[in-house]
Design a protein around this motif. Sequence first.
Motif, PDB file in Angstrom:
ATOM      1  N   ASN A 174     -71.682 -51.448  52.204  1.00  0.00           N
ATOM      2  CA  ASN A 174     -70.536 -52.226  52.681  1.00  0.00           C
ATOM      3  C   ASN A 174     -70.987 -53.386  53.562  1.00  0.00           C
ATOM      4  N   VAL A 175     -71.921 -53.124  54.486  1.00  0.00           N
ATOM      5  CA  VAL A 175     -72.408 -54.162  55.401  1.00  0.00           C
ATOM      6  C   VAL A 175     -73.039 -55.311  54.620  1.00  0.00           C
ATOM      7  N   ILE A 176     -73.892 -54.972  53.653  1.00  0.00           N
ATOM      8  CA  ILE A 176     -74.574 -56.016  52.884  1.00  0.00           C
ATOM      9  C   ILE A 176     -73.592 -56.744  51.969  1.00  0.00           C
ATOM     10  N   SER A 177     -72.624 -56.021  51.429  1.00  0.00           N
ATOM     11  CA  SER A 177     -71.603 -56.661  50.591  1.00  0.00           C
ATOM     12  C   SER A 177     -70.777 -57.661  51.386  1.00  0.00           C
ATOM     13  N   GLU A 178     -70.423 -57.320  52.624  1.00  0.00           N
ATOM     14  CA  GLU A 178     -69.679 -58.228  53.503  1.00  0.00           C
ATOM     15  C   GLU A 178     -70.481 -59.487  53.774  1.00  0.00           C
ATOM     16  N   MET A 179     -71.772 -59.317  54.007  1.00  0.00           N
ATOM     17  CA  MET A 179     -72.636 -60.483  54.258  1.00  0.00           C
ATOM     18  C   MET A 179     -72.708 -61.370  53.025  1.00  0.00           C
ATOM     19  N   MET A 180     -72.765 -60.759  51.849  1.00  0.00           N
ATOM     20  CA  MET A 180     -72.811 -61.533  50.611  1.00  0.00           C
ATOM     21  C   MET A 180     -71.510 -62.294  50.390  1.00  0.00           C
ATOM     22  N   ARG A 181     -70.378 -61.668  50.724  1.00  0.00           N
ATOM     23  CA  ARG A 181     -69.092 -62.336  50.570  1.00  0.00           C
ATOM     24  C   ARG A 181     -68.963 -63.530  51.509  1.00  0.00           C
ATOM     25  N   LYS A 182     -69.597 -63.411  52.664  1.00  0.00           N
ATOM     26  CA  LYS A 182     -69.575 -64.505  53.635  1.00  0.00           C
ATOM     27  C   LYS A 182     -70.709 -65.495  53.397  1.00  0.00           C
ATOM     28  N   GLU A 183     -71.501 -65.212  52.337  1.00  0.00           N
ATOM     29  CA  GLU A 183     -72.644 -66.064  51.986  1.00  0.00           C
ATOM     30  C   GLU A 183     -73.581 -66.237  53.167  1.00  0.00           C
ATOM     31  N   ASN A 184     -73.798 -65.148  53.860  1.00  0.00           N
ATOM     32  CA  ASN A 184     -74.690 -65.144  55.012  1.00  0.00           C
ATOM     33  C   ASN A 184     -75.978 -64.435  54.604  1.00  0.00           C
ATOM     34  N   ASP A 185     -77.035 -65.211  54.390  1.00  0.00           N
ATOM     35  CA  ASP A 185     -78.317 -64.650  53.960  1.00  0.00           C
ATOM     36  C   ASP A 185     -79.317 -64.533  55.108  1.00  0.00           C
ATOM     37  N   ASP A 186     -78.863 -64.773  56.321  1.00  0.00           N
ATOM     38  CA  ASP A 186     -79.786 -64.781  57.450  1.00  0.00           C
ATOM     39  C   ASP A 186     -80.478 -63.440  57.659  1.00  0.00           C
ATOM     40  N   GLY A 187     -79.799 -62.363  57.274  1.00  0.00           N
ATOM     41  CA  GLY A 187     -80.380 -61.040  57.516  1.00  0.00           C
ATOM     42  C   GLY A 187     -81.088 -60.457  56.320  1.00  0.00           C
ATOM     43  N   GLY A 188     -81.555 -61.317  55.411  1.00  0.00           N
ATOM     44  CA  GLY A 188     -82.178 -60.843  54.174  1.00  0.00           C
ATOM     45  C   GLY A 188     -83.320 -59.873  54.394  1.00  0.00           C
ATOM     46  N   ASP A 189     -84.321 -60.283  55.164  1.00  0.00           N
ATOM     47  CA  ASP A 189     -85.493 -59.427  55.403  1.00  0.00           C
ATOM     48  C   ASP A 189     -85.096 -58.171  56.163  1.00  0.00           C
ATOM     49  N   ASP A 190     -84.186 -58.341  57.129  1.00  0.00           N
ATOM     50  CA  ASP A 190     -83.746 -57.198  57.921  1.00  0.00           C
ATOM     51  C   ASP A 190     -82.991 -56.207  57.042  1.00  0.00           C
ATOM     52  N   ASN A 191     -82.185 -56.718  56.125  1.00  0.00           N
ATOM     53  CA  ASN A 191     -81.438 -55.842  55.221  1.00  0.00           C
ATOM     54  C   ASN A 191     -82.372 -55.081  54.279  1.00  0.00           C
ATOM     55  N   ASP A 192     -83.415 -55.769  53.818  1.00  0.00           N
ATOM     56  CA  ASP A 192     -84.397 -55.101  52.957  1.00  0.00           C
ATOM     57  C   ASP A 192     -85.035 -53.926  53.695  1.00  0.00           C
ATOM     58  N   ARG A 193     -85.328 -54.134  54.967  1.00  0.00           N
ATOM     59  CA  ARG A 193     -85.918 -53.054  55.767  1.00  0.00           C
ATOM     60  C   ARG A 193     -84.929 -51.907  55.943  1.00  0.00           C
ATOM     61  N   ARG A 194     -83.665 -52.260  56.130  1.00  0.00           N
ATOM     62  CA  ARG A 194     -82.639 -51.215  56.288  1.00  0.00           C
ATOM     63  C   ARG A 194     -82.485 -50.410  55.001  1.00  0.00           C
ATOM     64  N   VAL A 195     -82.577 -51.092  53.872  1.00  0.00           N
ATOM     65  CA  VAL A 195     -82.493 -50.393  52.590  1.00  0.00           C
ATOM     66  C   VAL A 195     -83.677 -49.437  52.438  1.00  0.00           C
ATOM     67  N   GLU A 196     -84.865 -49.925  52.784  1.00  0.00           N
ATOM     68  CA  GLU A 196     -86.053 -49.081  52.683  1.00  0.00           C
ATOM     69  C   GLU A 196     -85.950 -47.870  53.598  1.00  0.00           C
ATOM     70  N   LEU A 197     -85.409 -48.067  54.802  1.00  0.00           N
ATOM     71  CA  LEU A 197     -85.245 -46.960  55.743  1.00  0.00           C
ATOM     72  C   LEU A 197     -84.248 -45.924  55.207  1.00  0.00           C
ATOM     73  N   ALA A 198     -83.209 -46.417  54.546  1.00  0.00           N
ATOM     74  CA  ALA A 198     -82.212 -45.509  53.987  1.00  0.00           C
ATOM     75  C   ALA A 198     -82.770 -44.729  52.799  1.00  0.00           C
ATOM     76  N   LEU A 199     -83.660 -45.367  52.035  1.00  0.00           N
ATOM     77  CA  LEU A 199     -84.210 -44.726  50.842  1.00  0.00           C
ATOM     78  C   LEU A 199     -85.411 -43.835  51.140  1.00  0.00           C
ATOM     79  N   GLU A 200     -86.067 -44.053  52.261  1.00  0.00           N
ATOM     80  CA  GLU A 200     -87.308 -43.339  52.565  1.00  0.00           C
ATOM     81  C   GLU A 200     -87.165 -41.817  52.512  1.00  0.00           C
ATOM     82  N   PRO A 201     -86.168 -41.234  53.190  1.00  0.00           N
ATOM     83  CA  PRO A 201     -86.033 -39.767  53.113  1.00  0.00           C
ATOM     84  C   PRO A 201     -85.688 -39.287  51.710  1.00  0.00           C
ATOM     85  N   LYS A 202     -85.003 -40.118  50.944  1.00  0.00           N
ATOM     86  CA  LYS A 202     -84.667 -39.746  49.571  1.00  0.00           C
ATOM     87  C   LYS A 202     -85.931 -39.767  48.697  1.00  0.00           C
TER      88      LYS A 202
END
Length: 260
Positions: A174-202
Amino acid sequence: MTKPENTQRQNFHRFFNCWLDELNSNLQQLVLAANHHEDDGDGDGEYLRMLINNSIGRYEKYYKVKSEAAKEDVISMFSPKWLTSLEDAFLWIAGWRPTTAIHLLYSKSGIQFEASPADLSIFKAGDLGHLNSNQISRVDKLHQKTIRAERNICDRMATLQESAADTSMVDLSNVISEMMRKENDDGGDDNDRRVELALEPKKDEWEKVLNMADSLRMETLKSVIEILTPIQAVYFLIAAAELHLRLHDWGLKKDAEYIN
């Protein structure tokens, strides 16, 4: 720059192709041994056991390399590019279903038992068509045991699959989708890290489930071999290799047809 996981994927793909070549060479040795086996004695028993151990060793090598590759890129193991679409359709947790080994034994036993007199020169006495009552009982017990183990792994895999919609994944999507809707790419690298952190335990859990499934596959194969006589084990390993290699060949042809 090539990502580490892509390099690992390519390395395992090359290993798999080489392993198939080894499997084919091993198949030829097994067939030769079966054709020259003498029915009335155990003179070649030591040689047969050596071939059986070599065959098992090749499967153990495959799962060892696979386990090491999974540590670097476990996701690719669940969507293997080195397999064909046909092989992929038969997959159970990134490999063959353990009870398949037992169904293979039943199928080959039935084929050899029902062989007509004209075919008896091919399937000699002592083959898989001549399982005794004790062997049949042990196979049945192994079958039931393996089914229970499969169910336990399936339950664990189901929990992991359902975690695709857990709180962390839903919130992050949801957070990343909201950023995409607002065309805000400033958090690209940070979002990638958040995705990796979420996937790591999986990823850790995927690796555990994969290792459980592969261990059961190897355990079932060894258990079947232990029930059989040396020459019966050779016939079983021939059937297993033939099925593995032919499914791959048929899959390659099917995939080529889709491309053309």
